[in-house]
Write an enzyme that holds these catalytic residues in place. Structure first.
Site, mmCIF file in Angstrom:
data_model
loop_
_atom_site.group_PDB
_atom_site.id
_atom_site.type_symbol
_atom_site.label_atom_id
_atom_site.label_comp_id
_atom_site.label_asym_id
_atom_site.label_seq_id
_atom_site.Cartn_x
_atom_site.Cartn_y
_atom_site.Cartn_z
ATOM 1 N N ARG A 109 1.058 -0.995 -0.112
ATOM 2 C CA ARG A 109 0.290 -0.277 -0.330
ATOM 3 C C ARG A 109 0.833 1.397 0.097
ATOM 4 N NH1 ARG A 109 -4.321 -1.826 -2.558
ATOM 5 N NH2 ARG A 109 -5.371 -2.994 -0.764
ATOM 6 N N GLU A 112 1.853 1.806 -3.451
ATOM 7 C CA GLU A 112 0.501 1.708 -4.115
ATOM 8 C C GLU A 112 0.647 3.742 -4.500
ATOM 9 O OE1 GLU A 112 -3.281 0.497 -5.067
ATOM 10 O OE2 GLU A 112 -3.248 1.072 -3.023
ATOM 11 N N SER A 135 17.016 13.053 -1.730
ATOM 12 C CA SER A 135 17.856 11.774 -1.050
ATOM 13 C C SER A 135 17.255 10.959 -0.177
ATOM 14 C CB SER A 135 19.070 13.080 -0.721
ATOM 15 O OG SER A 135 19.691 11.219 -0.300
#
Length: 173
Positions: A109, A112, A135
């Protein structure tokens, strides 16, 4: 009565392992988390004593970032770790990506969310800072829980990342 959204069911997390570790190192990680649990400490408790963020401390306890030698005595006192474990914790860790991690729903998730918002995040970074990248090496990461408008738990993950500007590569430089 069953589970009601917003009611917290406290569970003990599974100890994280690092892809590519040998059995000895993974056993040490188990011992570190067992010591934490035996002392009834949370990662936040340990982070506060070390002066670190909670996510950095979780990385440290799972040997995914090295222990600063100046923090050895504090950690040894907190967790009662032996010299062998403390010495191993000071080594540069393996930082590998384990493809099977994407099968864990929490990790999936989070990926995602970055995949869904990634191009817009990149656009805004470039609009606000110019041509460059964030970074992951010079980064502070933290996780907090707050209450939403309906009283539900909401997770706030902060990635405070240094911005790295791409440079123009001139022959004269």
């Amino acid at each position: 009565t069953g589970f009601v959204q917003g009611n917290t069911i406290k569970t003990k997390p599974v100890v994280p392992m690092c892809c590519g570790n040998d059995d000895d190192r993974n056993e040490m990680i188990e011992q570190i988390f067992a010591a934490k649990d035996e002392r009834n400490l949370t990662v936040d408790d340990i982070a506060e004593k070390l002066g670190y963020t909670n996510l950095y401390t979780a990385q440290l306890l799972s040997m995914k970032t090295p222990l600063n030698p100046s923090k050895t005595a504090v950690l040894a006192d907190l967790l009662g770790l032996n010299d062998q474990i403390l010495a191993e914790m000071k080594k540069a860790p393996l930082r590998r990506w384990d493809e099977s991690n994407t099968q864990e729903p929490t990790i999936y998730r989070l990926q995602e969310a970055v995949n869904s918002y990634g191009e817009s995040i990149k656009y805004l970074i470039n609009e606000k800072c110019g041509d460059g990248i964030p970074s992951a090496i010079d980064m502070f990461c933290d996780l907090q829980v707050r209450k939403g408008k309906k009283g539900e738990d909401r997770i706030v993950v902060t990635f405070d990342m240094k911005y790295l500007q791409f440079i123009e590569q001139n022959e004269d430089d």
